[in-house]
Design an enzyme around this catalytic site. Structure first.
Site, PDB file in Angstrom:
ATOM      1  N   HIS A 190      42.812 -18.839  30.597  1.00 28.79           N
ATOM      2  CA  HIS A 190      42.522 -18.755  32.028  1.00 28.79           C
ATOM      3  C   HIS A 190      43.649 -19.426  32.792  1.00 28.79           C
ATOM      4  O   HIS A 190      44.423 -20.214  32.247  1.00 28.79           O
ATOM      5  CB  HIS A 190      41.178 -19.418  32.336  1.00 28.79           C
ATOM      6  N   GLY A 225      43.809 -10.264  31.669  1.00 29.02           N
ATOM      7  CA  GLY A 225      42.382 -10.315  31.338  1.00 29.02           C
ATOM      8  C   GLY A 225      41.492  -9.570  32.312  1.00 29.02           C
ATOM      9  O   GLY A 225      40.725  -8.686  31.914  1.00 29.02           O
ATOM     10  N   ASP A 235      41.203  -8.449  28.077  1.00 29.37           N
ATOM     11  CA  ASP A 235      40.175  -9.005  27.192  1.00 29.37           C
ATOM     12  C   ASP A 235      39.517  -7.883  26.390  1.00 29.37           C
ATOM     13  O   ASP A 235      39.268  -8.024  25.189  1.00 29.37           O
ATOM     14  CB  ASP A 235      39.096  -9.744  27.994  1.00 29.37           C
ATOM     15  N   ASP A 240      38.516 -21.953  30.935  1.00 29.71           N
ATOM     16  CA  ASP A 240      38.320 -22.966  31.969  1.00 29.71           C
ATOM     17  C   ASP A 240      36.833 -22.977  32.313  1.00 29.71           C
ATOM     18  O   ASP A 240      36.370 -22.137  33.086  1.00 29.71           O
ATOM     19  CB  ASP A 240      39.161 -22.636  33.198  1.00 29.71           C
ATOM     20  N   HIS A 245      35.414 -11.914  35.687  1.00 33.04           N
ATOM     21  CA  HIS A 245      35.216 -11.008  34.557  1.00 33.04           C
ATOM     22  C   HIS A 245      34.473 -11.704  33.411  1.00 33.04           C
ATOM     23  O   HIS A 245      34.684 -11.419  32.245  1.00 33.04           O
ATOM     24  CB  HIS A 245      36.559 -10.433  34.089  1.00 33.04           C
ATOM     25  N   ASP A 297      33.090  -9.748  30.427  1.00 37.07           N
ATOM     26  CA  ASP A 297      34.107  -9.353  29.448  1.00 37.07           C
ATOM     27  C   ASP A 297      34.415 -10.502  28.499  1.00 37.07           C
ATOM     28  O   ASP A 297      34.624 -10.302  27.296  1.00 37.07           O
ATOM     29  CB  ASP A 297      35.406  -8.922  30.142  1.00 37.07           C
ATOM     30  N   ARG A 321      31.389 -12.665  21.679  1.00 37.06           N
ATOM     31  CA  ARG A 321      30.356 -12.043  20.844  1.00 37.06           C
ATOM     32  C   ARG A 321      30.985 -11.193  19.742  1.00 37.06           C
ATOM     33  O   ARG A 321      30.574 -11.242  18.582  1.00 37.06           O
ATOM     34  CB  ARG A 321      29.409 -11.201  21.711  1.00 37.06           C
TER      35      ARG A 321
END
Length: 138
Positions: A8, A55, A60, A80, A87, A90, A96
């Site tokens: 980030h 991202g 991402d 962060d 997002h 995402d 996951r």
């Protein structure tokens, strides 16, 4: 090994400094990154970085696709936690996917350093066996 680097905005300097400090280890592996992060790492090191989109623009998700297709071995994603990310879904999907596909993921500098040291020791050799037995995509 294929290593993804994501950070980030408030963590990009930290990731660049991390890449400088561990450039020798990173240089033995294929490095992938989201857009701006990859650009900054390349500008500050001698590393060759395959860059995806930024991202928020889908980077991402591009890295997520690599994870889902078993083409990523380690993800370093300096998040962060104090700043809302537009997002966020995402980001959660990427984490996951790492869990589902057994991809080690570090989300802060402390865990990133531990994982990189483990990589240097050879602790991720088990990933090579996953690649050996995967069936080709048809």
């Amino acid at each position: 090994m294929n290593i993804a680097l994501i950070a980030h905005d408030n963590k990009k300097d930290m990731l660049v400094n991390f890449a400088i400090a561990y450039e020798q280890i990173f240089s033995r592996h294929a490095i992938f990154a989201t857009g701006t992060t990859g650009k900054r790492v390349m500008e500050s090191t001698h590393l060759k970085v395959h860059r995806f989109l930024s991202g928020p623009m889908g980077g991402d998700q591009q890295i997520g696709a690599e994870i889902a297709n078993n083409r990523m071995d380690l993800v370093i994603f300096l998040r962060d936690p104090m700043t809302a990310q537009p997002h966020e879904p995402d980001i959660q999907a990427l984490i996951r996917l790492c869990d589902v596909h057994l991809i080690p993921v570090a989300t802060n500098i402390a865990s990133a350093e531990i994982m990189l040291k483990a990589l240097e020791r050879g602790d991720f050799r088990w990933r090579q066996y996953l690649h050996k037995y995967e069936s080709p995509v048809r």
